[in-house]
Enzyme design. Structure first.
Site, PDB file in Angstrom:
ATOM      1  N   CYS A 255       0.757  -1.219   0.068  1.00  0.00           N
ATOM      2  CA  CYS A 255      -0.117   0.052   0.046  1.00  0.00           C
ATOM      3  C   CYS A 255       0.603   1.096  -0.034  1.00  0.00           C
ATOM      4  O   CYS A 255       0.279   2.272  -0.389  1.00  0.00           O
ATOM      5  CB  CYS A 255      -0.909  -0.025   1.105  1.00  0.00           C
ATOM      6  SG  CYS A 255      -2.049  -1.293   1.146  1.00  0.00           S
TER       7      CYS A 255
ATOM      8  N   HIS B 262      -3.800   7.050   2.439  1.00  0.00           N
ATOM      9  CA  HIS B 262      -4.041   5.594   1.786  1.00  0.00           C
ATOM     10  C   HIS B 262      -5.405   5.159   2.395  1.00  0.00           C
ATOM     11  O   HIS B 262      -5.930   5.558   3.655  1.00  0.00           O
ATOM     12  CB  HIS B 262      -3.143   4.750   2.317  1.00  0.00           C
ATOM     13  CG  HIS B 262      -3.358   3.342   1.945  1.00  0.00           C
ATOM     14  ND1 HIS B 262      -3.598   2.801   0.679  1.00  0.00           N
ATOM     15  CD2 HIS B 262      -3.664   2.130   2.712  1.00  0.00           C
ATOM     16  CE1 HIS B 262      -3.851   1.648   0.753  1.00  0.00           C
ATOM     17  NE2 HIS B 262      -4.151   1.103   1.873  1.00  0.00           N
TER      18      HIS B 262
ATOM     19  N   ASN C  34     -10.179  -0.376  -0.876  1.00  0.00           N
ATOM     20  CA  ASN C  34      -8.723  -0.463  -0.892  1.00  0.00           C
ATOM     21  C   ASN C  34      -8.069  -1.025  -2.104  1.00  0.00           C
ATOM     22  O   ASN C  34      -8.340  -2.192  -2.314  1.00  0.00           O
ATOM     23  CB  ASN C  34      -8.266  -1.164   0.371  1.00  0.00           C
ATOM     24  CG  ASN C  34      -6.774  -0.791   0.520  1.00  0.00           C
ATOM     25  OD1 ASN C  34      -6.114  -0.773  -0.364  1.00  0.00           O
ATOM     26  ND2 ASN C  34      -6.168  -1.641   1.870  1.00  0.00           N
TER      27      ASN C  34
HETATM   28  O1  UT7 Z   1      -4.166  -1.335   3.142  1.00  0.00           O
HETATM   29  C1  UT7 Z   1      -3.333  -2.245   3.866  1.00  0.00           C
HETATM   30  C2  UT7 Z   1      -3.232  -2.217   5.333  1.00  0.00           C
HETATM   31  N1  UT7 Z   1      -4.600  -2.832   5.790  1.00  0.00           N
HETATM   32  C3  UT7 Z   1      -5.174  -2.363   6.667  1.00  0.00           C
HETATM   33  O2  UT7 Z   1      -4.987  -1.076   6.973  1.00  0.00           O
HETATM   34  C4  UT7 Z   1      -6.364  -2.835   7.225  1.00  0.00           C
HETATM   35  C5  UT7 Z   1      -6.618  -2.749   8.768  1.00  0.00           C
HETATM   36  N2  UT7 Z   1      -7.573  -3.251   9.256  1.00  0.00           N
HETATM   37  C6  UT7 Z   1      -8.926  -3.034   8.964  1.00  0.00           C
HETATM   38  O3  UT7 Z   1      -9.220  -2.367   8.325  1.00  0.00           O
HETATM   39  C7  UT7 Z   1      -9.903  -3.786  10.245  1.00  0.00           C
HETATM   40  O4  UT7 Z   1      -9.084  -4.474  11.056  1.00  0.00           O
HETATM   41  C8  UT7 Z   1     -10.788  -4.694   9.411  1.00  0.00           C
HETATM   42  C9  UT7 Z   1     -11.842  -3.882   8.438  1.00  0.00           C
HETATM   43  C10 UT7 Z   1     -10.175  -5.665   8.552  1.00  0.00           C
HETATM   44  C11 UT7 Z   1     -11.801  -5.253  10.425  1.00  0.00           C
HETATM   45  O5  UT7 Z   1     -12.403  -4.350  11.262  1.00  0.00           O
HETATM   46  P1  UT7 Z   1     -12.116  -4.406  12.914  1.00  0.00           P
HETATM   47  O6  UT7 Z   1     -12.980  -3.528  13.360  1.00  0.00           O
HETATM   48  O7  UT7 Z   1     -10.778  -4.661  13.115  1.00  0.00           O
HETATM   49  O8  UT7 Z   1     -12.912  -5.966  13.159  1.00  0.00           O
HETATM   50  P2  UT7 Z   1     -12.268  -7.077  13.474  1.00  0.00           P
HETATM   51  O9  UT7 Z   1     -11.227  -7.925  12.781  1.00  0.00           O
HETATM   52  O10 UT7 Z   1     -11.769  -6.966  15.415  1.00  0.00           O
HETATM   53  O11 UT7 Z   1     -13.625  -8.144  13.841  1.00  0.00           O
HETATM   54  C12 UT7 Z   1     -14.822  -7.677  15.016  1.00  0.00           C
HETATM   55  C13 UT7 Z   1     -15.982  -8.634  14.723  1.00  0.00           C
HETATM   56  C14 UT7 Z   1     -15.389 -10.312  14.741  1.00  0.00           C
HETATM   57  O12 UT7 Z   1     -16.650 -10.758  15.372  1.00  0.00           O
HETATM   58  P3  UT7 Z   1     -16.419 -11.057  16.861  1.00  0.00           P
HETATM   59  O13 UT7 Z   1     -15.372 -12.003  17.067  1.00  0.00           O
HETATM   60  O14 UT7 Z   1     -16.386  -9.579  17.679  1.00  0.00           O
HETATM   61  O15 UT7 Z   1     -17.823 -11.855  16.972  1.00  0.00           O
HETATM   62  C15 UT7 Z   1     -15.433 -10.468  13.273  1.00  0.00           C
HETATM   63  O16 UT7 Z   1     -15.702 -11.785  13.108  1.00  0.00           O
HETATM   64  O17 UT7 Z   1     -16.412  -8.481  13.197  1.00  0.00           O
HETATM   65  C16 UT7 Z   1     -16.703  -9.763  12.865  1.00  0.00           C
HETATM   66  N3  UT7 Z   1     -16.460  -9.509  11.007  1.00  0.00           N
HETATM   67  C17 UT7 Z   1     -17.349  -9.216  10.285  1.00  0.00           C
HETATM   68  N4  UT7 Z   1     -18.759  -9.112  10.565  1.00  0.00           N
HETATM   69  C18 UT7 Z   1     -19.640  -8.897   9.494  1.00  0.00           C
HETATM   70  C19 UT7 Z   1     -15.039  -9.401  10.532  1.00  0.00           C
HETATM   71  N5  UT7 Z   1     -15.472  -9.259   9.134  1.00  0.00           N
HETATM   72  C20 UT7 Z   1     -16.641  -8.956   9.133  1.00  0.00           C
HETATM   73  C21 UT7 Z   1     -17.512  -8.728   8.154  1.00  0.00           C
HETATM   74  N6  UT7 Z   1     -18.644  -8.719   8.390  1.00  0.00           N
HETATM   75  N7  UT7 Z   1     -17.106  -8.529   6.762  1.00  0.00           N
END
Ligand code: UT7
Length: 332
Positions: A116, A256, A286
């Site tokens: 990225c 980004h 992204n």
């Molecule tokens: O560009 C390169 C660098 N990349 C980035 O900068 C990305 C950085 N990371 C992120 O943007 C975020 O971490 C994500 C968007 C990938 C995920 O968001 P988050 O707020 O960090 O969610 P999480 O991984 O902590 O998951 C929270 C909950 C989980 O459920 P439980 O365990 O709390 O029951 C996940 O299973 O959200 C759930 N979850 C979803 N729910 C609905 C994860 N993905 C999804 C989804 N739809 N697509």
């Protein structure tokens, strides 16, 4: 002696026609529009469809448009750098293929891999060739066909990424505009959190790696999120402070586009208000190396000569950085 700087003298983006909406993703994995919007800010993204369509298609379309709008003959181009993590093939470089597609017969060309942060790393590299007086016309591309390495059964990654990219033309100037300063960083110990497990020399493709879905991007989202929030915001603030600028001096922050929450945190850390932050994550998601040139392209008509612009990125590697540039032309 007057200093020669590298000015961006044109920008052009390209996104494929196919729109993958949050609603369509709801049919593919267990997710919902509300979760995607509130956690990432993304509403839709573009997907490059069709047989044998690689990242070169995105890059070449952007470069063709760029050459046309800047009245540049492709044979005048000295160098093409393409930042991408989704090259058409492991070799030759996608930049070589793009050069051939656009008729840049006199250019040498190569790819740069910094995920990225790729566009920032390539921009800085291209600028050095101009500043040193070595070349007069350098094209820097950031483009990715992320759909080629995304697992559309993995809801934690498939909702984030999209296909697209853009290109800028760099030319010398002795005016006080152009690429002014950059702070670029990388830390290979971040590799476990965002990488592709197989398909490289460490683990070449086998039936097993395919069956284990190891040819897709693997991301530990919340860990990457934490590093991204801190490092992108810190480095953007660092380049501003190092150059004696204040938030009032900044006309635009170009972050980004990985997650709206990371973008907001960076803007807050820099004391930059929302109306100065370029944002198109809602439309494209992204696009990895594509996000920064796509932002500049979308906002080009609002940019004025002399505007202080701070570009900032964080991504796989880990890689991150920030560049201060002064925009070199008024809206045409
Ligand atoms: O560009 C390169 C660098 N990349 C980035 O900068 C990305 C950085 N990371 C992120 O943007 C975020 O971490 C994500 C968007 C990938 C995920 O968001 P988050 O707020 O960090 O969610 P999480 O991984 O902590 O998951 C929270 C909950 C989980 O459920 P439980 O365990 O709390 O029951 C996940 O299973 O959200 C759930 N979850 C979803 N729910 C609905 C994860 N993905 C999804 C989804 N739809 N697509």
């Amino acid at each position: 002696m007057t200093k020669t700087r590298a000015a961006i003298t044109g920008v052009q983006g390209y996104v494929p026609d196919y729109v993958l909406t949050n609603q369509e993703l709801e049919q593919m994995v267990e997710t919902n529009d509300e979760w995607i919007r509130s956690r990432t800010g993304i509403v839709e993204r573009r997907i490059l469809k069709g047989e044998e369509q690689g990242t070169s298609v995105i890059g070449a379309e952007a470069v063709k448009g760029l050459l046309e709008k800047t009245n540049t003959n492709p044979e005048e181009i000295d160098l093409i750098i393409c930042a991408t993590v989704t090259p058409d093939m492991p070799f030759p470089a996608t930049a070589n293929i793009i050069a051939d597609m656009v008729g840049a017969k006199n250019a040498f060309s190569y790819d740069l891999s910094a995920a990225c942060s790729g566009f920032l790393f390539a921009l800085d590299t291209g600028a050095k060739y101009i500043e040193s007086g070595t070349y007069k016309k350098v094209v820097v591309i950031g483009a990715d066909k992320m759909s080629s390495i995304i697992d559309y059964t993995d809801r934690t990654t498939c909702i984030i990424f999209g296909d697209g990219g853009g290109a800028v033309l760099l030319e010398p100037t002795t005016e006080e505009v152009g690429v002014m300063d950059s702070i670029l960083r990388s830390d290979g110990s971040g590799a476990p959190y965002l990488h592709m497990k197989a398909g490289g020399s460490r683990k070449p493709a086998t039936e097993e790696t395919v069956a284990n879905r190891e040819h897709f991007a693997y991301q530990e989202g919340s860990t990457v999120f934490k590093f991204a929030v801190t490092n992108m915001a810190d480095v953007a603030a660092e380049v501003v402070e190092k150059n004696g600028l204040t938030s009032d001096d900044i006309a635009w922050l170009v972050p980004h586009q990985a997650n709206k929450r990371i973008i907001d945190a960076t803007a807050r850390r820099m004391g930059v208000t929302d109306e100065k932050v370029m944002l198109n994550i809602q439309r494209y998601g992204n696009t990895t190396a594509g996000t920064l040139p796509l932002c500049l392209w979308d906002y080009e008509s609002q940019l004025n000569k002399g505007d202080n612009i701070v570009l900032a990125a964080f991504g796989g590697g880990f890689t991150w950085g920030a560049t201060w540039l002064k925009w070199a032309y008024d809206p045409k």
